[in-house]
Design an enzyme around this catalytic site. Structure first.
Site, PDB file in Angstrom:
ATOM      1  N   PHE A  47       0.812  -1.332  -0.081  1.00 37.08           N
ATOM      2  CA  PHE A  47       0.047   0.137  -0.001  1.00 37.08           C
ATOM      3  C   PHE A  47       0.837   1.216  -0.014  1.00 37.08           C
ATOM      4  O   PHE A  47       0.453   2.312  -0.592  1.00 37.08           O
ATOM      5  CB  PHE A  47      -0.918   0.193   1.128  1.00 37.08           C
ATOM      6  CG  PHE A  47      -1.943  -1.008   1.197  1.00 37.08           C
ATOM      7  CD1 PHE A  47      -1.576  -2.400   1.771  1.00 37.08           C
ATOM      8  CD2 PHE A  47      -2.971  -0.970   0.652  1.00 37.08           C
ATOM      9  CE1 PHE A  47      -2.617  -3.475   1.698  1.00 37.08           C
ATOM     10  CE2 PHE A  47      -3.891  -2.111   0.589  1.00 37.08           C
ATOM     11  CZ  PHE A  47      -3.791  -3.102   1.205  1.00 37.08           C
ATOM     12  N   ARG A  48       1.929   1.305   0.774  1.00 32.05           N
ATOM     13  CA  ARG A  48       2.607   2.572   1.132  1.00 32.05           C
ATOM     14  C   ARG A  48       4.069   2.629   0.686  1.00 32.05           C
ATOM     15  O   ARG A  48       4.680   3.735   0.919  1.00 32.05           O
ATOM     16  CB  ARG A  48       2.617   2.771   2.693  1.00 32.05           C
ATOM     17  CG  ARG A  48       1.265   2.970   3.248  1.00 32.05           C
ATOM     18  CD  ARG A  48       1.013   3.001   4.489  1.00 32.05           C
ATOM     19  NE  ARG A  48      -0.421   3.236   5.068  1.00 32.05           N
ATOM     20  CZ  ARG A  48      -1.326   2.112   5.225  1.00 32.05           C
ATOM     21  NH1 ARG A  48      -0.911   0.892   4.919  1.00 32.05           N
ATOM     22  NH2 ARG A  48      -2.619   2.408   5.550  1.00 32.05           N
ATOM     23  N   ASN A 119      -3.202  -9.069   5.447  1.00 27.28           N
ATOM     24  CA  ASN A 119      -3.354  -9.262   4.067  1.00 27.28           C
ATOM     25  C   ASN A 119      -4.770  -9.939   3.285  1.00 27.28           C
ATOM     26  O   ASN A 119      -5.502 -10.583   4.119  1.00 27.28           O
ATOM     27  CB  ASN A 119      -2.648 -10.187   3.335  1.00 27.28           C
ATOM     28  CG  ASN A 119      -1.055  -9.468   3.407  1.00 27.28           C
ATOM     29  OD1 ASN A 119      -0.910  -8.081   3.659  1.00 27.28           O
ATOM     30  ND2 ASN A 119       0.078 -10.025   3.450  1.00 27.28           N
ATOM     31  N   ASP A 121      -5.320 -11.243   0.615  1.00 31.11           N
ATOM     32  CA  ASP A 121      -4.835 -12.257  -0.645  1.00 31.11           C
ATOM     33  C   ASP A 121      -5.202 -13.512  -0.500  1.00 31.11           C
ATOM     34  O   ASP A 121      -5.034 -14.476  -1.539  1.00 31.11           O
ATOM     35  CB  ASP A 121      -3.682 -11.922  -1.174  1.00 31.11           C
ATOM     36  CG  ASP A 121      -2.433 -11.892  -0.104  1.00 31.11           C
ATOM     37  OD1 ASP A 121      -1.426 -11.125  -0.233  1.00 31.11           O
ATOM     38  OD2 ASP A 121      -2.671 -12.860   0.578  1.00 31.11           O
ATOM     39  N   HIS A 138      -8.174  -8.442   8.599  1.00 32.96           N
ATOM     40  CA  HIS A 138      -8.858  -7.622   7.843  1.00 32.96           C
ATOM     41  C   HIS A 138      -9.373  -8.073   6.883  1.00 32.96           C
ATOM     42  O   HIS A 138      -9.771  -7.694   5.800  1.00 32.96           O
ATOM     43  CB  HIS A 138      -7.639  -6.239   6.921  1.00 32.96           C
ATOM     44  CG  HIS A 138      -6.989  -5.566   8.028  1.00 32.96           C
ATOM     45  ND1 HIS A 138      -5.722  -4.911   7.721  1.00 32.96           N
ATOM     46  CD2 HIS A 138      -7.198  -5.201   9.232  1.00 32.96           C
ATOM     47  CE1 HIS A 138      -5.278  -4.213   8.785  1.00 32.96           C
ATOM     48  NE2 HIS A 138      -5.975  -4.367   9.791  1.00 32.96           N
TER      49      HIS A 138
END
Ligand code: APR
Length: 278
Positions: A47-48, A119, A121, A138
């Site tokens: 993300f970052r 994650n 995924d 999450h």
């Protein structure tokens, strides 16, 4: 490290000392905390990270701010950007990394107390980590439901919508359908609060590929008891890692650090076999 337990002194806080500690048989309850950095080698952007991170590549979605794409109130009014992203991130076309395989190997050896992942995924499951050893803090793309009436939405229909890149609507009430991913503004799955105590009973905590910027996940490393080694496999130093005597910082690509630890443990062949058989 002394055979008795975790590395005791400053100069001992190295990956070699951690490997000795695991080989001594005193690290029986290993907790692993992962973030997007463990999956970048699989081809999924984090993300970052500057330039390559997702949040610096969403300009085409014209978001008010990057994290809006995962914000529940923004999603209610503008679900399209998320579904553009979902098309790229949807599980099925990515393969677990050597770091995912290492976690599966820990589980196979009966050393994995719990894996907490941020994650979505599902690569941990794909790598063979038992479901009861995974906390998807999450959520994940594995299931989906209507955000109004909460009725679950069929997987096959979801995959068809995501492939087409359009927004699925509930078959019951025409409400918006969203994967069971924890958006900003939503509570984490109950599993997280119910199982977070595992970190407090860990003999060893491995932290792999996360910026530790999102709470409450980022508070997990603080739950490790004093005197317990916390090993960071990350491109950069993050969170409070490095502040404790027994912290070990293995900075760089996590697959390199993990391979180095496997080598020190004499697990290289087993790790390669595990990865090849995924
Ligand atoms: N090896 C080691 N570290 C890596 C690698 C790699 N191959 N690739 C990236 N990293 C590091 C980055 O340097 C960064 O410190 O992994 C970290 C990834 O941080 P983020 O992109 O912030 O991802 P993450 O920590 O998982 O984000 C947490 O934010 O947007 C929310 O819900 C989303 O779960 C996500 C949460």
């Amino acid at each position: 490290a002394s055979a008795a337990g975790p590395p005791a002194t400053l100069e001992e806080r190295s990956l070699e000392a951690v490997a000795d500690y695991i080989k001594s048989g005193n690290a029986r309850r290993i907790v692993v905390l992962t973030g997007a950095g463990i999956s970048t080698a699989a081809g999924i952007p984090d993300f970052r990270s500057p330039k390559t991170g997702l949040y610096s590549n969403l300009a085409r979605l014209k978001l008010p701010y990057a994290e809006a794409v995962f914000d529940i109130s923004y999603f209610r009014n503008h679900p399209e950007p998320f579904y553009v992203l979902a098309q790229e991130l949807y599980p099925g076309k990515f393969h677990p990394t050597i770091s995912h395989a290492f976690i599966a190997l820990l589980a196979e050896k009966g050393l994995l107390q719990m894996l907490f992942t941020q994650n979505i995924d599902c690569l941990e499951r794909a790598a063979g980590v038992p479901a009861d050893k995974i906390v998807e803090a999450h959520g994940s793309f594995a299931t989906q439901r209507c955000i109004e009436c909460r009725v679950e939405f069929p997987d096959a229909e979801m995959r068809a919508h995501v492939t087409r890149g359009d927004v699925p609507k509930c078959n019951e009430c025409k409400g918006l359908v969203k994967p069971d991913i924890t958006f900003f503004g939503e509570a984490l799955p109950r599993d997280f609060s119910e199982k977070s105590h595992n970190t407090a009973m860990a003999d060893l905590v491995l932290i792999i590929g996360t910026s530790l910027t999102v709470y409450p996940f980022a508070s997990l490393p603080e739950m490790a008891r004093k005197g317990i080694p916390r090993v960071l496999f990350n491109m950069e130093k993050v969170g409070s890692l490095g502040s404790r005597l027994d912290d070990v910082l293995e900075l760089g690509a996590c697959d390199d650090g993990i391979r180095k630890l496997a080598e020190l443990l004499g697990w290289t062949d087993e790790l390669d076999d595990t990865w090849r058989n995924i």
